[in-house]
Design a protein around this motif. Structure first.
Motif, PDB file in Angstrom:
ATOM      1  N   GLU A 126       0.742  -1.096  -0.171  1.00 34.76           N
ATOM      2  CA  GLU A 126       0.170   0.048   0.027  1.00 34.76           C
ATOM      3  C   GLU A 126       1.010   1.200  -0.101  1.00 34.76           C
ATOM      4  OE1 GLU A 126      -2.254  -0.716   3.650  1.00 34.76           O
ATOM      5  OE2 GLU A 126      -3.264  -2.660   2.520  1.00 34.76           O
ATOM      6  N   VAL A 127       0.716   2.055  -1.086  1.00 28.66           N
ATOM      7  CA  VAL A 127       1.345   3.325  -1.082  1.00 28.66           C
ATOM      8  C   VAL A 127       0.493   4.381  -1.135  1.00 28.66           C
ATOM      9  CG1 VAL A 127       2.952   4.588  -2.567  1.00 28.66           C
ATOM     10  CG2 VAL A 127       3.183   2.058  -2.521  1.00 28.66           C
ATOM     11  N   ASN A 128       0.655   5.642  -0.661  1.00 27.83           N
ATOM     12  CA  ASN A 128      -0.217   6.732  -0.777  1.00 27.83           C
ATOM     13  C   ASN A 128      -0.126   7.222  -1.944  1.00 27.83           C
ATOM     14  OD1 ASN A 128      -0.275   9.958  -0.411  1.00 27.83           O
ATOM     15  ND2 ASN A 128      -1.004   9.079   1.444  1.00 27.83           N
ATOM     16  N   PRO A 129      -1.323   7.899  -2.375  1.00 27.07           N
ATOM     17  CA  PRO A 129      -1.340   8.441  -3.808  1.00 27.07           C
ATOM     18  C   PRO A 129      -0.343   9.485  -4.037  1.00 27.07           C
ATOM     19  CG  PRO A 129      -3.499   8.266  -2.822  1.00 27.07           C
ATOM     20  CD  PRO A 129      -2.623   7.926  -1.865  1.00 27.07           C
ATOM     21  N   GLU A 130       0.190  10.439  -3.011  1.00 29.52           N
ATOM     22  CA  GLU A 130       0.792  11.457  -3.091  1.00 29.52           C
ATOM     23  C   GLU A 130       2.249  10.750  -3.576  1.00 29.52           C
ATOM     24  OE1 GLU A 130       2.185  14.501  -0.064  1.00 29.52           O
ATOM     25  OE2 GLU A 130       0.218  14.385  -0.248  1.00 29.52           O
ATOM     26  N   THR A 131       2.586   9.760  -2.724  1.00 33.51           N
ATOM     27  CA  THR A 131       4.013   9.106  -2.854  1.00 33.51           C
ATOM     28  C   THR A 131       3.984   8.479  -3.854  1.00 33.51           C
ATOM     29  OG1 THR A 131       3.578   8.779  -0.369  1.00 33.51           O
ATOM     30  CG2 THR A 131       5.585   7.594  -1.529  1.00 33.51           C
ATOM     31  N   ALA A 132       2.998   7.653  -4.399  1.00 31.00           N
ATOM     32  CA  ALA A 132       2.992   7.021  -5.792  1.00 31.00           C
ATOM     33  C   ALA A 132       3.135   8.087  -6.819  1.00 31.00           C
ATOM     34  CB  ALA A 132       1.476   6.280  -5.955  1.00 31.00           C
ATOM     35  N   ARG A 133       2.737   9.137  -6.759  1.00 26.23           N
ATOM     36  CA  ARG A 133       2.623  10.108  -7.941  1.00 26.23           C
ATOM     37  C   ARG A 133       4.160  10.515  -7.844  1.00 26.23           C
ATOM     38  NH1 ARG A 133      -2.163  12.262  -7.101  1.00 26.23           N
ATOM     39  NH2 ARG A 133      -1.268  13.692  -5.347  1.00 26.23           N
ATOM     40  N   GLU A 134       4.892  10.856  -6.994  1.00 29.39           N
ATOM     41  CA  GLU A 134       6.299  11.139  -6.990  1.00 29.39           C
ATOM     42  C   GLU A 134       7.282  10.140  -7.319  1.00 29.39           C
ATOM     43  OE1 GLU A 134       7.374  12.476  -2.927  1.00 29.39           O
ATOM     44  OE2 GLU A 134       5.840  13.906  -2.916  1.00 29.39           O
ATOM     45  N   LEU A 135       6.911   8.826  -6.988  1.00 28.00           N
ATOM     46  CA  LEU A 135       7.748   7.703  -7.579  1.00 28.00           C
ATOM     47  C   LEU A 135       7.312   7.430  -8.933  1.00 28.00           C
ATOM     48  CD1 LEU A 135       8.125   5.762  -4.131  1.00 28.00           C
ATOM     49  CD2 LEU A 135       9.542   7.479  -5.146  1.00 28.00           C
ATOM     50  N   GLY A 136       6.325   7.865  -9.525  1.00 31.90           N
ATOM     51  CA  GLY A 136       6.098   7.482 -10.663  1.00 31.90           C
ATOM     52  C   GLY A 136       5.216   5.938 -10.616  1.00 31.90           C
ATOM     53  N   LEU A 137       4.737   5.646  -9.564  1.00 36.68           N
ATOM     54  CA  LEU A 137       3.979   4.413  -9.519  1.00 36.68           C
ATOM     55  C   LEU A 137       2.656   4.250  -9.707  1.00 36.68           C
ATOM     56  CD1 LEU A 137       5.792   3.303  -6.178  1.00 36.68           C
ATOM     57  CD2 LEU A 137       6.274   2.646  -8.497  1.00 36.68           C
ATOM     58  N   ARG A 138       2.019   3.474 -10.437  1.00 33.95           N
ATOM     59  CA  ARG A 138       0.691   3.077 -10.767  1.00 33.95           C
ATOM     60  C   ARG A 138       0.292   1.966  -9.890  1.00 33.95           C
ATOM     61  NH1 ARG A 138      -0.312   3.501 -16.781  1.00 33.95           N
ATOM     62  NH2 ARG A 138      -2.255   3.051 -16.165  1.00 33.95           N
ATOM     63  N   HIS A 139      -1.042   1.753  -9.902  1.00 35.38           N
ATOM     64  CA  HIS A 139      -1.797   0.484  -9.532  1.00 35.38           C
ATOM     65  C   HIS A 139      -1.189  -0.497 -10.262  1.00 35.38           C
ATOM     66  CE1 HIS A 139      -5.162   1.432  -6.738  1.00 35.38           C
ATOM     67  NE2 HIS A 139      -5.385   2.505  -7.641  1.00 35.38           N
ATOM     68  N   ASP A 140      -0.583  -1.901  -9.571  1.00 35.46           N
ATOM     69  CA  ASP A 140      -0.187  -2.999 -10.076  1.00 35.46           C
ATOM     70  C   ASP A 140       1.121  -2.756 -10.755  1.00 35.46           C
ATOM     71  OD1 ASP A 140      -2.766  -3.830  -9.572  1.00 35.46           O
ATOM     72  OD2 ASP A 140      -3.459  -3.666 -11.772  1.00 35.46           O
ATOM     73  N   ASP A 141       2.070  -1.800 -10.579  1.00 30.53           N
ATOM     74  CA  ASP A 141       3.262  -1.788 -10.754  1.00 30.53           C
ATOM     75  C   ASP A 141       4.189  -2.482  -9.711  1.00 30.53           C
ATOM     76  OD1 ASP A 141       3.214  -0.198 -12.932  1.00 30.53           O
ATOM     77  OD2 ASP A 141       3.795   1.635 -11.986  1.00 30.53           O
ATOM     78  N   ILE A 142       5.022  -3.415 -10.155  1.00 32.46           N
ATOM     79  CA  ILE A 142       5.947  -4.085  -9.359  1.00 32.46           C
ATOM     80  C   ILE A 142       7.075  -3.434  -8.636  1.00 32.46           C
ATOM     81  CG2 ILE A 142       7.143  -6.448  -8.791  1.00 32.46           C
ATOM     82  CD1 ILE A 142       5.188  -7.905 -10.455  1.00 32.46           C
ATOM     83  N   VAL A 143       7.009  -3.360  -7.231  1.00 34.92           N
ATOM     84  CA  VAL A 143       8.255  -2.589  -6.931  1.00 34.92           C
ATOM     85  C   VAL A 143       9.050  -3.740  -5.927  1.00 34.92           C
ATOM     86  CG1 VAL A 143       7.244  -0.475  -6.513  1.00 34.92           C
ATOM     87  CG2 VAL A 143       6.833  -1.936  -5.016  1.00 34.92           C
ATOM     88  N   GLU A 144      10.267  -3.197  -5.870  1.00 34.88           N
ATOM     89  CA  GLU A 144      11.210  -3.937  -4.741  1.00 34.88           C
ATOM     90  C   GLU A 144      11.110  -3.374  -3.562  1.00 34.88           C
ATOM     91  OE1 GLU A 144      15.661  -5.242  -5.265  1.00 34.88           O
ATOM     92  OE2 GLU A 144      15.475  -3.280  -4.454  1.00 34.88           O
ATOM     93  N   ILE A 145      10.809  -3.848  -2.559  1.00 32.70           N
ATOM     94  CA  ILE A 145      10.804  -3.322  -1.192  1.00 32.70           C
ATOM     95  C   ILE A 145      11.918  -3.965  -0.301  1.00 32.70           C
ATOM     96  CG2 ILE A 145       9.169  -2.952   0.933  1.00 32.70           C
ATOM     97  CD1 ILE A 145       6.960  -4.445  -1.097  1.00 32.70           C
ATOM     98  N   ARG A 146      12.867  -3.008   0.159  1.00 30.65           N
ATOM     99  CA  ARG A 146      14.112  -3.615   0.754  1.00 30.65           C
ATOM    100  C   ARG A 146      14.214  -3.088   1.952  1.00 30.65           C
ATOM    101  NH1 ARG A 146      19.310  -4.802  -1.424  1.00 30.65           N
ATOM    102  NH2 ARG A 146      18.808  -4.509  -3.615  1.00 30.65           N
ATOM    103  N   SER A 147      14.402  -3.805   2.891  1.00 28.07           N
ATOM    104  CA  SER A 147      15.106  -3.326   4.358  1.00 28.07           C
ATOM    105  C   SER A 147      16.321  -3.711   4.801  1.00 28.07           C
ATOM    106  CB  SER A 147      14.079  -3.817   5.195  1.00 28.07           C
ATOM    107  OG  SER A 147      14.033  -4.998   5.787  1.00 28.07           O
ATOM    108  N   PRO A 148      16.843  -3.217   5.867  1.00 26.76           N
ATOM    109  CA  PRO A 148      18.119  -3.909   6.257  1.00 26.76           C
ATOM    110  C   PRO A 148      18.180  -5.453   6.083  1.00 26.76           C
ATOM    111  CG  PRO A 148      17.489  -1.954   7.499  1.00 26.76           C
ATOM    112  CD  PRO A 148      16.418  -2.299   6.705  1.00 26.76           C
ATOM    113  N   TYR A 149      17.007  -6.131   6.329  1.00 23.84           N
ATOM    114  CA  TYR A 149      17.091  -7.491   6.632  1.00 23.84           C
ATOM    115  C   TYR A 149      16.719  -8.303   5.541  1.00 23.84           C
ATOM    116  CZ  TYR A 149      16.811  -5.081  11.032  1.00 23.84           C
ATOM    117  OH  TYR A 149      17.108  -4.147  11.878  1.00 23.84           O
TER     118      TYR A 149
END
Lengths: 240, 726
Positions: free
Chosen positions: B615-638
């Motif tokens: 789940e990504v906020n619409p504002e954040t999605a706009r900034e990152l150029g993300l749309r519904h159903d785009d696959i993203v890599e989610i990376r944490s230190p672990y």
């Protein structure tokens, strides 16, 4: 008349859904599927919009940012008294029951024209695009009171007519009327917040009758004149 | 052809092959082979009529809440799960998970009998007989102090029995753990209660009788503690009283399904919940009588700015808290999952102390425990970390796992899977081939819950003592065996003190002895003269509970207000976004992922089925150029995972969220290879009470350029205008 409930007129089954109680948990959706042998179709078919849910939770976003709110409306066949699905069926597979005033779907008449679904303003009808599997022993859970549908058949919420029938027959055997609350469709029975109430409109003391007297009562797409038998009670609103 | 032998899967098929001429039905007396037997159609028990339903009262084991069920069976098959209308926890109501529990019973991928893996992680292996299995368990128990039992939060009776065995072996106490416990922060709640009222007890929140509910991240209508009971209470809060509609405000960074029903959801900055509670306390105290206790001696405006909330909103909330007749503040799992979680819990409970609602209707209550064995509480993440340390040090020779799936559930940062390699013998009692069973040397499958005996005590979600009965509603489908019976047989094989410590003939004999204390209680809904009569009623009613609600027990909690409460600043890992991980409202902690109709039930907030999403906020999605159903890599230190984007309006722009429950690598055809497991992103950090501080984790997002349309019940065009030519 069916049932022997002793009323002058036959029964008119009505559902009241209090949206102020509904918390959108989805128990009704699963309960409906478990009771009515509703097939699961998997991810891809659902992505094509071919899910078989007889009952779905419509989630509405209202407002934005800090003022964002959510409304849930559990939506199923509204059992219209003046049903748009009925006159378009060329084979009388979708028709009105005189006894219960319910929209019936006769599976072995249905030839799959899908005219009824096209004409339903509530998107309440689902179509079996394929034969769906219940791999053994999952088929052990199939409810013997409910027909398992095959490919090419239209289906929809029946107000759990098998439960209505059962209650009416029990009452008849015991020489009494069906009492208020005796018939509970699977969704109403499961509902954790007790938002869904089912009963006979013609019984002036029934809970549905009392609840429907609320000023919060409304029906979906009332302006279409379909006269639905599902009555919603509007959710509360308190401004912060 | 009445037969009392154990059934193999082959027999089941054979019987089914006779054109359904043989029905498996339950008869009332005799062992599990005495208690449950198979009968031919021609010789059915008199209650079993063709076409007529037979209902059995039993326990729901899909989560630890302890709801009562009535299961409808027809000719020996379980057809439908319904709530037990008499049961004080759920009063006839059920959640989606209970509804789908039949699909656990009838899962085609269940294990059909005892099994030895060729090597851990391999799906090759061989079947064993139960005699061999008992010998293996007996051999494992020889490790004495090196034996560690790892049990789920349900059922209680097994924990009580295993505890006796562990004591006799000189082994450490069994550890009870589950994925839900990771997110509930039970240990934090207990320790905060200790600090506030001096009692180490799990708090019950009487939502039904409150007039204003202020919840800090408690997902109490989804999975938290006793969701069906809390949902019932919520219905009552809103419309259960003629002239009073109770109000509900939820503060949390991501709008949960619970918050969706709130009158106001406020997206508080993660980790500031405790300070916000103090600020609300201060403002409320100023409004009520102007006497601000030392605990609330904070600057409200500074805190409002820190938390990203409007001062006007805080004042309104404080106004309701000060003026509503019965205000109630609830510290939920999400607020406590920060490094300052314990202090946050104390600050939120201090609001209740200030309102003086401890023990009162509409307040924070402590339920009395039923007089059978002491409570065996959920382990915290710290306890699990200690276990991992002992495993790595070679102190655990034999690990016996039942009712939990730590390989799937524990944060990757904890290193449980690696530690497991240091354990000589790992035995799983899971009825399903789950991730932990896959890493075991042996799998000795227990019956599934609807084929099992047992009991569970309700500790929250009701107003009285409740012990729920678990009984088989169908004859076990396969050659599975109750874990209690396996352990009792193994204890006999070990002999000596161990055998003497558990002198029970079988599981049911243990249950009957454990329940003996209840038999004479005048407070119960029924009494019985003989143990057999009591047992009959216990099964008939689906448990034992008291006639009357527990007496009001008030607590003096004022002392907490007389000292300053310090809520330290939360600590965060490096990363762009806060991460919210929440148990999937439908799949629970992931144990439900193998039920096809739970997968098919749309997740209420997103309507997504059969997959994971971020789940990504619409504002954040706009900034990152993300749309519904785009696959993203989610990376944490672990670790990192990949998931499709769901542009979600109900989340802070600096936060992303993942549901926990998908991403199985085992657990059958419907669970495997579907979605992602957020545990891979989580670290080992805890709050001061030892519960997981998942709120510490921060992640970064990277667009991959790939897309994967999610299966949704909603329509993107209609709801978001997405997909329309732009």
């Amino acid at each position: 008349m069916a049932g022997g409930n002793g009323h002058e007129e036959h029964t008119k089954w009505v559902m009241v859904i209090d949206l102020d109680r509904c918390n959108g948990c989805g128990a009704c959706v699963t309960a409906c599927a478990m009771e009515n042998n509703v097939a699961f179709v998997g991810e891809d078919e659902n992505a094509y919009g071919r899910g078989m849910h007889w009952l779905r939770l419509q989630r509405y976003w209202e407002g934005e940012g800090d003022d964002l709110r959510v409304r849930y409306i559990p939506t199923m066949c509204q059992q219209c008294s003046n049903a748009p699905c009925e006159p378009v069926c060329p084979v009388y597979a979708t028709l009105h029951s005189e006894a219960e005033e319910i929209n019936l779907q006769v599976y072995n008449r249905c030839i799959g024209t899908r005219y009824c679904a096209n004409n339903c303003p509530y998107i309440a009808r689902t179509f079996n695009w394929f034969d769906y599997e219940w791999p053994e022993p999952l088929n052990f859970q199939l409810n013997p009171d409910v027909t398992v549908r095959r490919r090419g058949i239209m289906e929809k919420c029946t107000f759990c007519i098998q439960r209505i029938r059962r209650a009416e027959e029990d009452a008849k055997a015991e020489g009494r009327e069906v009492y208020d609350g005796e018939v509970q469709p699977a969704c109403a029975q499961a509902c954790p917040t007790e938002a869904i109430v089912f009963g006979n409109w013609r019984d002036p003391n029934s809970r549905v009758r009392q609840l429907a007297a609320s000023e919060r009562a409304f029906k979906l797409e009332e302006a279409l004149g379909t006269e639905p038998k599902v009555i919603y009670l509007a959710g509360g609103r308190h401004e912060f | 052809m009445s037969q009392e032998k154990k059934l193999t899967r082959r027999d089941v098929l054979k019987l089914a092959g006779v054109g359904g001429a043989v029905a498996a039905v339950l008869s009332g007396c005799g062992p599990m082979s005495r208690y449950v037997r198979r009968k031919p159609y021609t010789d059915m028990p008199e209650y079993q009529l063709p076409g007529e339903s037979v209902y059995f009262a039993t326990l729901c084991r899909e989560c630890p809440a302890g709801c009562g069920l009535l299961v409808r069976t027809v000719e020996g098959r379980a057809i439908k799960v319904e709530g037990n209308p008499q049961h004080p926890v759920n009063r006839g109501r059920t959640c989606a998970r209970a509804q789908a529990s039949l699909q656990g019973l009838y899962d085609p991928d269940r294990l059909a009998g005892p099994w030895a893996a060729q090597k851990r992680g391999s799906r090759a292996g061989r079947s064993l007989s139960w005699d061999e299995a008992v010998q293996v368990v007996a051999q494992a128990l020889q490790a004495g102090p090196g034996v560690q039992f790892l049990l789920g939060l349900v059922p209680d009776h097994l924990a009580d029995l295993v505890s006796e065995i562990a004591t006799a072996l000189g082994a450490p106490e069994p550890i009870r753990f589950g994925g839900l416990a990771l997110f509930e922060a039970r240990q934090t709640l207990r320790q905060a209660m200790q600090a506030v009222i001096g009692q180490d007890a799990l708090p019950h929140f009487d939502i039904a009788n409150a007039t204003f509910v202020l919840s800090f991240g408690a997902n109490f209508m989804e999975t938290w503690l006793s969701p069906v009971a809390f949902s019932r209470a919520y219905g009552h809060l809103r419309r259960g009283r003629p002239d009073l509609r109770g109000l509900f405000v939820q503060l949390e960074p991501r709008m949960s399904m619970t918050a969706a029903s709130a009158d106001k959801w406020a997206a508080v900055k993660p980790g500031t919940e405790g300070r916000v509670a103090l600020a609300i306390g201060r403002l409320a105290a100023e409004m009520r009588d102007g006497v601000v206790p030392p605990a609330f001696d904070v600057d409200a405006e500074t805190i409002a700015a820190e938390a990203g909330l409007d001062m006007a909103l805080l004042e309104k909330i404080a106004h309701y808290f000060a003026t509503s007749p019965r205000p109630l503040a609830i510290p939920g799992g999400a607020a406590l999952a920060h490094t300052n979680g314990l202090e946050t819990a104390q600050a939120i409970l201090a609001l209740n102390a200030w309102a003086g609602n401890f023990g009162l209707p509409g307040g924070v209550q402590v339920l009395p425990a039923a007089p059978i064995y002491e409570d065996r509480n959920a382990a915290s993440l710290q306890d699990m970390a200690d276990l991992v340390r002992r495993m790595k040090a070679g102190q655990v020779k034999a690990l016996l796992v039942h009712g939990t799936n730590p390989v799937f559930e524990l944060p990757a940062g904890l290193g449980f899977a690696e530690a497991l390699e240091k354990v000589d013998t790992v035995i799983s009692f899971s009825p399903f081939y789950d991730e932990t069973a896959a890493q075991a040397d042996y799998i000795f499958p227990d019956h599934t819950p609807l084929e099992s005996w047992g009991y569970q005590k309700a500790r929250v979600g009701t107003d009285r003592m409740v012990v729920t009965a678990s009984q088989p509603v169908v004859v076990p489908l396969y050659d599975t065996k109750a874990t209690a019976d396996v352990l009792l047989a193994a204890a006999q094989a070990v002999g000596g003190e161990v055998a003497e410590a558990v002198p029970y003939q079988d599981e049911v004999d243990f249950l009957q002895q454990a329940l003996a204390n209840l038999m004479d209680s005048p407070d119960g809904i029924y009494t019985a003269v003989t143990p057999k009569a009591f047992w009959g009623r216990f099964l008939q009613h689906g448990g034992w509970w008291t006639k009357e609600p527990a007496a009001v027990q008030t607590f003096d909690a004022a002392a907490i207000l007389q000292q300053p409460l310090e809520v330290p600043a939360p600590q965060f890992d490096a990363g762009e976004f806060h991460l919210v991980v929440y148990p999937h409202p439908i799949l629970g902690d992931g144990a439900g992922a193998n039920r096809p109709w739970l997968q098919e039930t749309p997740e209420p907030m997103t309507t997504v089925m059969w997959n994971s999403w971020v789940e990504v906020n619409p504002e954040t999605a706009r900034e990152l150029g993300l749309r519904h159903d785009d696959i993203v890599e989610i990376r944490s230190p672990y670790g990192r995972v990949y998931a499709a984007v769901y542009v979600y309006p109900g989340i802070r722009p600096d936060t992303v969220a993942l549901a926990f429950g998908q991403g199985h690598e085992a657990l059958g055809r419907w669970a495997e290879g579907r979605g992602v497991n957020p545990a891979k992103l989580l670290g080992p950090h805890t709050n001061a009470a030892g519960d997981l501080a998942w709120g510490r984790v921060r992640v970064s997002l990277r667009k991959t350029g790939r897309r994967r349309p999610l299966a949704r019940k909603e329509h993107l065009v209609g709801v978001y205008g997405d997909g329309v030519a732009q």
